[in-house]
Design a protein around this motif. Structure first.
Motif, PDB file in Angstrom:
ATOM      1  N   ARG A 225       0.849  -1.193   0.000  1.00 26.43           N
ATOM      2  CA  ARG A 225       0.000   0.000   0.000  1.00 26.43           C
ATOM      3  C   ARG A 225       0.879   1.236   0.000  1.00 26.43           C
ATOM      4  NH1 ARG A 225      -2.187  -1.074   4.681  1.00 26.43           N
ATOM      5  NH2 ARG A 225      -1.030   0.464   5.843  1.00 26.43           N
TER       6      ARG A 225
ATOM      7  N   LEU B 174     -15.702   6.262  -3.911  1.00 24.82           N
ATOM      8  CA  LEU B 174     -14.668   5.790  -4.828  1.00 24.82           C
ATOM      9  C   LEU B 174     -15.020   6.147  -6.261  1.00 24.82           C
ATOM     10  CD1 LEU B 174     -14.191   2.263  -3.218  1.00 24.82           C
ATOM     11  CD2 LEU B 174     -12.713   4.262  -2.953  1.00 24.82           C
TER      12      LEU B 174
ATOM     13  N   GLN C  69      -9.986   3.569  -9.496  1.00 25.78           N
ATOM     14  CA  GLN C  69      -9.226   3.828  -8.263  1.00 25.78           C
ATOM     15  C   GLN C  69      -8.825   2.495  -7.625  1.00 25.78           C
ATOM     16  OE1 GLN C  69     -11.371   6.350  -5.540  1.00 25.78           O
ATOM     17  NE2 GLN C  69      -9.765   6.302  -4.002  1.00 25.78           N
ATOM     18  N   GLU C  70      -7.685   2.489  -6.937  1.00 25.66           N
ATOM     19  CA  GLU C  70      -7.264   1.300  -6.205  1.00 25.66           C
ATOM     20  C   GLU C  70      -7.576   1.482  -4.727  1.00 25.66           C
ATOM     21  OE1 GLU C  70      -3.133   0.830  -7.294  1.00 25.66           O
ATOM     22  OE2 GLU C  70      -3.711  -0.544  -8.896  1.00 25.66           O
ATOM     23  N   VAL C  71      -7.985   0.375  -4.081  1.00 27.85           N
ATOM     24  CA  VAL C  71      -8.354   0.413  -2.678  1.00 27.85           C
ATOM     25  C   VAL C  71      -7.691  -0.784  -1.980  1.00 27.85           C
ATOM     26  CG1 VAL C  71     -10.544  -0.798  -3.096  1.00 27.85           C
ATOM     27  CG2 VAL C  71     -10.329   0.651  -1.109  1.00 27.85           C
TER      28      VAL C  71
ATOM     29  N   VAL D  47     -11.240  -0.517  -8.556  1.00 28.26           N
ATOM     30  CA  VAL D  47     -12.671  -0.234  -8.498  1.00 28.26           C
ATOM     31  C   VAL D  47     -13.266  -0.177  -9.905  1.00 28.26           C
ATOM     32  CG1 VAL D  47     -14.364   1.528  -7.833  1.00 28.26           C
ATOM     33  CG2 VAL D  47     -12.426   1.035  -6.338  1.00 28.26           C
TER      34      VAL D  47
ATOM     35  N   VAL E 156     -10.176   0.648   5.585  1.00 30.96           N
ATOM     36  CA  VAL E 156     -10.169   0.842   4.129  1.00 30.96           C
ATOM     37  C   VAL E 156      -9.194   1.960   3.831  1.00 30.96           C
ATOM     38  CG1 VAL E 156     -11.577   1.393   2.114  1.00 30.96           C
ATOM     39  CG2 VAL E 156     -12.626   0.207   4.074  1.00 30.96           C
TER      40      VAL E 156
ATOM     41  N   TYR F 267      -7.783   4.328   0.784  1.00 32.32           N
ATOM     42  CA  TYR F 267      -8.221   4.735  -0.565  1.00 32.32           C
ATOM     43  C   TYR F 267      -7.625   6.064  -0.968  1.00 32.32           C
ATOM     44  CZ  TYR F 267     -11.564   7.527   2.125  1.00 32.32           C
ATOM     45  OH  TYR F 267     -12.146   8.423   2.988  1.00 32.32           O
TER      46      TYR F 267
END
Length: 180
Positions: free
Chosen positions: A60, A84, A88-90, A152, A178, A180
């Motif tokens: 991350r 979101l 997008q990456e989460v 996403v 989470v 984000y």
């Protein structure tokens, strides 16, 4: 520190890629996280920086927003208030346990060897696993123990839930952070 220096004192904060530390002598020190080798807490497990200054493939990135959410085992979907956008990456950090029937309790990965159940939100994935969806009417996607990144599809509010078709006998919860 990676340089070999060490300090004892009080960890004040960790944010924006920096660690603030008050030494036993009362002096405030600030370190970039890349400088930190490890933090040891008296009587507890510590933090170790295994990045060697560069992130591995799915680590991350720093500087992400985060939201901690409790996902009750007896609730179909929990609104996270995380908005979101498409592409997008989460990332997720999930803990806890859900009791979902007599003698059945599992963590975010769900029941190992769980049979297919067409009544579950994601029939071919483990029962009681952590799942998500984007928007009220979004398609569910599997999270389980996956830390991410998950890319996403669509845009909207992130909802988290339990991959189970009968929630009335469920108890416990997952605690999910989470990123984000």
């Amino acid at each position: 520190l990676r340089s070999g220096r060490s300090f004892t004192g009080e960890l004040v904060s960790v944010r924006d890629g920096r660690m603030e530390f008050r030494t036993d002598r009362g002096r405030m020190e600030t370190f970039e996280l890349e400088e930190v080798d490890r933090v040891e807490f008296s009587g507890r497990e510590g933090y170790r920086n295994d990045r060697d200054g560069r992130p591995p493939g799915n680590e991350r990135p720093s500087g992400l927003r985060e939201r901690e959410v409790d996902v009750p085992g007896g609730t179909a979907w929990t609104r996270t208030s995380v908005e979101l956008r498409d592409g997008q990456e989460v990332w997720f950090d999930s803990r806890g346990e859900v009791r979902w029937g007599p003698g059945r309790k599992d963590g975010p990965g769900g029941e190992s060897g769980s049979p297919r159940n067409p009544a579950r939100p994601i029939p071919s994935r483990p029962g009681a696993a952590l799942i998500g969806k984007i928007g009220e009417n979004g398609d569910p996607f599997f999270i389980g123990n996956d830390r991410g990144p998950i890319r996403v599809r669509g845009r909207g509010t992130l909802f988290l839930g339990i991959n189970d078709d009968y929630l009335q006998d469920n108890g416990g919860a997952f605690r999910v952070i989470v990123y984000y």
